[in-house]
Enzyme design. Structure first.
Site, PDB file in Angstrom:
ATOM      1  CG  HIS A 268      37.827  32.290  34.901  1.00  0.00           C
ATOM      2  ND1 HIS A 268      37.222  32.813  36.036  1.00  0.00           N
ATOM      3  CD2 HIS A 268      37.262  31.072  34.708  1.00  0.00           C
ATOM      4  CE1 HIS A 268      36.329  31.953  36.479  1.00  0.00           C
ATOM      5  NE2 HIS A 268      36.336  30.895  35.694  1.00  0.00           N
ATOM      6  CB  CYS A 269      42.138  28.404  36.089  1.00  0.00           C
ATOM      7  SG  CYS A 269      42.628  26.705  35.826  1.00  0.00           S
ATOM      8  N   PRO A 270      39.314  27.354  34.174  1.00  0.00           N
ATOM      9  CG  PRO A 270      38.955  26.454  32.052  1.00  0.00           C
ATOM     10  CD  PRO A 270      39.767  27.471  32.780  1.00  0.00           C
TER      11      PRO A 270
END
Ligand SMILES: [Zn+2]
Ligand SMILES: [Zn+2]
Length: 370
Positions: free
Chosen positions: A197-199
């Site tokens: 999951h890429c912020p």
């Protein structure tokens, strides 16, 4: 092992005995009071007893459940912490996307205002043409891939289809999990070929947007490297001027000049830092793509390799089709011209696989291999 299990069972027996005794004591007290006490006291006592029996039931169900282990207990204890981390990451995702947009815009504005005029006025025409075409090509690629990476869904297992190839059931979504699918606690959904999951994208990187994510990292690194190299001479000049500015009393009419110098210093420091940091990340993902592994699979495969090594066996990744083929599969290159039309130019083509069915073309050459 036997000593451990017997001590743990005696410990459990002691705990349940202590709980039973406390309950008996509590009931006796209640009965004694019940004879004398009023209705309010009985009501409070009833509620407390209810609370106690509920807590007891909760503890018993956790304690005597054959599926419960130390990990489940730790998961239960840390559930509020996970909840806070997930929610904070979800909200920070929006802030991070705004930050990426703001910083990229500021770099582009500084280049247009201060770097490009210098290039146009001092460089020969062929260098000017090269700078104009290279700079704008990199900018287009960065904007296109960032937009696509943030807005494209990574892909989720279909909820209406039950008969899909699956390796397990997601205990949070209660749906079958196809191979390479993992649950993202921040998105609260199962993601096909989940990488992470890429912020910075406020999105999960999965099957349908992994190419956009990687291309964004690559072109952003190249773009920052280009800006850093192009503005190096201006940066050294500005840095020297700013140092002199702070050493001697400043004249009153050089405000615009110092703004330009500070902007160029900001541009060079930012782009150089991003080149190093994002370059490292891009390199890491290049290694993973060459091995046909996602970030999640990297950990799983590493553990599996060690486990099989102890048994004298060799682990082989079933999704590995050879380094070049792995790259072609990710980038969607089927013909030679696709290297230009699908890699060097913006392209919205979808991956060949659907993220549910996978081609296991791997053949077992080693009889001991798994
Ligand atoms: Zn799930
Ligand atoms: Zn996610």
């Amino acid at each position: 092992m036997r000593t451990g299990s017997s001590s743990s069972s005696s410990w459990r027996w002691q705990l349940s005995r202590a709980m039973r005794l406390s309950l008996r004591w509590f009931r006796r007290c209640r009965l004694q009071r019940g004879g004398r006490g009023g209705a309010t006291e009985r009501r409070i006592g009833g509620r407390l007893l209810e609370l106690w029996s509920y807590s007891r039931l909760l503890l018993t169900s956790l304690h005597f459940n054959s599926l419960t282990n130390a990990d489940t207990l730790l998961d239960c204890a840390f559930e509020p912490v996970y909840w806070i981390v997930d929610n904070v990451t979800r909200w920070f995702g929006v802030v991070f996307v705004c930050l990426v947009t703001l910083l990229t815009t500021s770099v582009v504005v500084i280049v247009y205002l201060f770097v490009l005029p210098t290039i146009l006025s001092t460089y020969p025409s062929y260098w000017v043409a090269w700078h104009l075409s290279c700079g704008h090509w990199l900018l287009t690629m960065v904007v296109f891939h960032y937009y696509k990476a943030t807005t494209t869904s990574p892909g989720h297992p279909p909820k209406d289809k039950i008969h899909i190839p699956s390796v397990s059931i997601c205990k949070k979504c209660i749906t079958p999990k196809p191979p390479r699918t993992h649950h993202c606690s921040i998105c609260n959904a199962c993601v096909l070929k989940m990488d992470h999951h890429c912020p910075w994208l406020n999105n999960c990187v999965g099957h349908f947007n992994q190419r956009y994510f990687f291309s964004f990292c690559l072109y952003m690194t190249l773009g920052c490297f280009y800006c850093s190299v192009s503005s190096k001479a201006l940066f050294l000049e500005a840095y020297g001027a700013i140092e002199r500015y702070y050493q001697t009393p400043p004249p009153t009419d050089i405000y615009i000049e110092t703004t330009a110098q500070k902007s160029i210093i900001f541009l060079w420091v930012l782009t150089s830092t991003v080149t190093v940091a994002l370059g490292g990340l891009t390199l890491w993902h290049s290694i993973l793509i060459s091995r046909a592994e996602t970030s999640v699979e990297r950990h799983i495969n590493h553990k599996e390799t060690k486990r099989l090594q102890e048994k004298g066996k060799v682990f082989k990744n079933p999704y590995h089709h050879g380094t070049m083929n792995n790259w072609k599969l990710l980038l969607g290159v089927e013909e030679r011209r696709h290297w230009v039309t699908r890699v060097l130019l913006p392209s919205s083509h979808l991956p060949n696989e659907d993220g549910i069915m996978w081609d296991f073309s791997f053949t077992r050459t080693d009889p001991m291999a798994i």
